[in-house]
Design an enzyme around this catalytic site. Structure first.
Site, PDB file in Angstrom:
ATOM      1  N   TYR A 112       0.843  -1.205   0.000  1.00  0.00           N
ATOM      2  CA  TYR A 112       0.000   0.000   0.000  1.00  0.00           C
ATOM      3  C   TYR A 112       0.880   1.259   0.000  1.00  0.00           C
ATOM      4  O   TYR A 112       0.665   2.172  -0.806  1.00  0.00           O
ATOM      5  CB  TYR A 112      -0.910  -0.012   1.229  1.00  0.00           C
ATOM      6  N   LYS A 131       1.199   4.210  -2.871  1.00  0.00           N
ATOM      7  CA  LYS A 131       0.885   5.616  -2.634  1.00  0.00           C
ATOM      8  C   LYS A 131       2.095   6.512  -2.921  1.00  0.00           C
ATOM      9  O   LYS A 131       1.945   7.683  -3.264  1.00  0.00           O
ATOM     10  CB  LYS A 131       0.374   5.801  -1.206  1.00  0.00           C
TER      11      LYS A 131
HETATM   12  N1  LIG Z   1      -9.289   6.621   5.204  1.00  0.00           N
HETATM   13  C1  LIG Z   1      -8.025   6.914   5.439  1.00  0.00           C
HETATM   14  O1  LIG Z   1      -7.596   6.985   6.606  1.00  0.00           O
HETATM   15  C2  LIG Z   1      -7.082   7.163   4.286  1.00  0.00           C
HETATM   16  C3  LIG Z   1      -5.766   7.519   4.606  1.00  0.00           C
HETATM   17  C4  LIG Z   1      -4.868   7.756   3.577  1.00  0.00           C
HETATM   18  C5  LIG Z   1      -5.268   7.646   2.263  1.00  0.00           C
HETATM   19  N2  LIG Z   1      -6.549   7.306   1.977  1.00  0.00           N
HETATM   20  C6  LIG Z   1      -6.896   7.170   0.559  1.00  0.00           C
HETATM   21  O2  LIG Z   1      -8.060   7.917   0.270  1.00  0.00           O
HETATM   22  C7  LIG Z   1      -8.789   7.252  -0.770  1.00  0.00           C
HETATM   23  C8  LIG Z   1     -10.227   7.053  -0.320  1.00  0.00           C
HETATM   24  O3  LIG Z   1     -10.231   6.227   0.836  1.00  0.00           O
HETATM   25  P1  LIG Z   1     -11.512   6.061   1.764  1.00  0.00           P
HETATM   26  O4  LIG Z   1     -11.047   6.078   3.152  1.00  0.00           O
HETATM   27  O5  LIG Z   1     -12.572   6.973   1.322  1.00  0.00           O
HETATM   28  O6  LIG Z   1     -11.898   4.531   1.406  1.00  0.00           O
HETATM   29  P2  LIG Z   1     -13.301   3.787   1.332  1.00  0.00           P
HETATM   30  O7  LIG Z   1     -12.976   2.345   1.444  1.00  0.00           O
HETATM   31  O8  LIG Z   1     -14.283   4.390   2.290  1.00  0.00           O
HETATM   32  O9  LIG Z   1     -13.792   4.116  -0.157  1.00  0.00           O
HETATM   33  C9  LIG Z   1     -13.101   3.604  -1.262  1.00  0.00           C
HETATM   34  C10 LIG Z   1     -14.073   3.554  -2.432  1.00  0.00           C
HETATM   35  O10 LIG Z   1     -13.345   3.060  -3.572  1.00  0.00           O
HETATM   36  C11 LIG Z   1     -14.164   2.124  -4.245  1.00  0.00           C
HETATM   37  N3  LIG Z   1     -13.357   1.185  -5.005  1.00  0.00           N
HETATM   38  C12 LIG Z   1     -12.579   0.177  -4.547  1.00  0.00           C
HETATM   39  N4  LIG Z   1     -12.039  -0.497  -5.561  1.00  0.00           N
HETATM   40  C13 LIG Z   1     -12.484   0.106  -6.702  1.00  0.00           C
HETATM   41  C14 LIG Z   1     -12.275  -0.137  -8.077  1.00  0.00           C
HETATM   42  N5  LIG Z   1     -11.517  -1.156  -8.504  1.00  0.00           N
HETATM   43  N6  LIG Z   1     -12.872   0.697  -8.968  1.00  0.00           N
HETATM   44  C15 LIG Z   1     -13.661   1.710  -8.549  1.00  0.00           C
HETATM   45  N7  LIG Z   1     -13.914   1.965  -7.266  1.00  0.00           N
HETATM   46  C16 LIG Z   1     -13.325   1.174  -6.345  1.00  0.00           C
HETATM   47  C17 LIG Z   1     -14.951   1.420  -3.137  1.00  0.00           C
HETATM   48  O11 LIG Z   1     -16.110   0.783  -3.636  1.00  0.00           O
HETATM   49  C18 LIG Z   1     -15.254   2.596  -2.208  1.00  0.00           C
HETATM   50  O12 LIG Z   1     -16.473   3.219  -2.554  1.00  0.00           O
HETATM   51  C19 LIG Z   1      -8.052   5.942  -1.055  1.00  0.00           C
HETATM   52  O13 LIG Z   1      -7.229   6.107  -2.184  1.00  0.00           O
HETATM   53  C20 LIG Z   1      -7.214   5.747   0.186  1.00  0.00           C
HETATM   54  O14 LIG Z   1      -6.064   4.974  -0.057  1.00  0.00           O
HETATM   55  C21 LIG Z   1      -7.468   7.052   2.955  1.00  0.00           C
END
Ligand SMILES: NC(=O)c1ccc[n+]([C@@H]2O[C@H](COP(=O)([O-])OP(=O)(O)OC[C@H]3O[C@@H](n4cnc5c(N)ncnc54)[C@H](O)[C@@H]3O)[C@@H](O)[C@H]2O)c1
Length: 253
Positions: free
Chosen positions: A159, A163
């Site tokens: 992961y 990133k």
């Molecule tokens: N939540 C955190 O703490 C956090 C921290 C750092 C980075 N991020 C990044 O922020 C972004 C959003 O994360 P989040 O927390 O909202 O996650 P989440 O799991 O709540 O939402 C992710 C969304 O992506 C969709 N998804 C997954 N695989 C997919 C695919 N192949 N095609 C299309 N859609 C797909 C899922 O259905 C979901 O709706 C991600 O890239 C994540 O890595 C999140």
């Protein structure tokens, strides 16, 4: 009587948001719709035929699949009658926790295929349209503070590497597309309270994580959405190739 001083209506702003079904993508799509953007949301859980809810037109799309991304952007083209998006915010991604020594080639490929390749496919589909259209454009890619710091509590080499690739990609696209007025920036969230955040499920681990965040709390999806929409908008017209944390100070600690 005609008011000759009436301001011209602002030009329409069209936004593609991926990962609109949950967390940060959902918050970004809803905030954008509430603030006057025309929003097309893509998610692997979305409907096969475009459907509108809360002002967001959703379409099913697997961002790791080239054919699926091409089809979803073609549908957005139809919905906007051939007009290019003004901005793309790419939130879709997956999180996998696994110590490096147990990470297999298949684990690595699955995470990179979605988080790194998906970022290229979505950014390129948007960038291709925006660089060919008149006027400015913006691509915002969701990275993570995992790109710039290691994590002992939740080791996730694939992961973090994926990133890191997103930050490098954003810088490269900023340089390639800058002359065509299309900006590309990366957003690096810290611990955000969404369904992705596994650390919130273990009270002891959660307390330890929060202790390391200067803000003394986790962030909300809307706090990340606000940064994404700032970068998507003309308010950020001179911000290009940046990697901006939104983490309550965690990466500075
Ligand atoms: N939540 C955190 O703490 C956090 C921290 C750092 C980075 N991020 C990044 O922020 C972004 C959003 O994360 P989040 O927390 O909202 O996650 P989440 O799991 O709540 O939402 C992710 C969304 O992506 C969709 N998804 C997954 N695989 C997919 C695919 N192949 N095609 C299309 N859609 C797909 C899922 O259905 C979901 O709706 C991600 O890239 C994540 O890595 C999140």
């Amino acid at each position: 009587m005609t008011d000759t001083h009436a301001a011209a209506p602002p030009p329409p702003r069209r936004l593609v948001v991926t990962g609109c079904g949950s967390g940060i993508g959902r918050a970004t799509a809803l905030l954008a719709a509430r603030t006057g953007w025309s929003v097309v949301g893509l998610d692997v859980t979305g409907p096969e035929q475009p459907a509108t809810r809360n002002g967001v037109r959703s379409i099913r799309c697997d961002v790791g699949d080239e054919t699926s991304v091409a089809a979803a952007f073609a549908t957005a083209d139809e919905l906007w009658e051939g007009a290019a998006p003004t901005a793309v915010v790419h939130c879709a991604g997956v999180y996998r926790v696994k110590p490096a020594v147990y990470t297999t080639a298949a684990d690595w490929d699955a995470v990179l295929a979605l988080n790194a390749r998906g970022s290229l496919l979505v950014a390129a589909a948007g960038g291709r349209r925006m660089t060919a259209a008149p006027g400015p454009g913006s691509v915002v890619l969701l990275s993570s503070i995992g790109a710039v710091r290691g994590e002992v509590g939740e080791p996730s080499a694939a992961y973090s590497a994926s990133k890191g690739a997103v930050v490098s990609l954003a810088r490269q696209l900023a340089v390639e597309w800058g002359p065509d007025e299309v900006r590309c920036n990366a957003v690096l969230p810290g611990v955000i309270d969404t369904p992705m955040t596994t650390v919130t499920q273990d009270p002891d681990a959660f307390r330890e994580v929060v202790r390391r965040i200067p803000a003394g709390r986790t962030g909300t999806a809307e706090e990340v959405a606000r940064l994404c929409l700032f970068l998507a908008s003309d308010a950020a017209s001179f911000v290009n190739g940046a990697a901006i944390p939104v983490d309550g100070g965690q990466s500075a600690a």
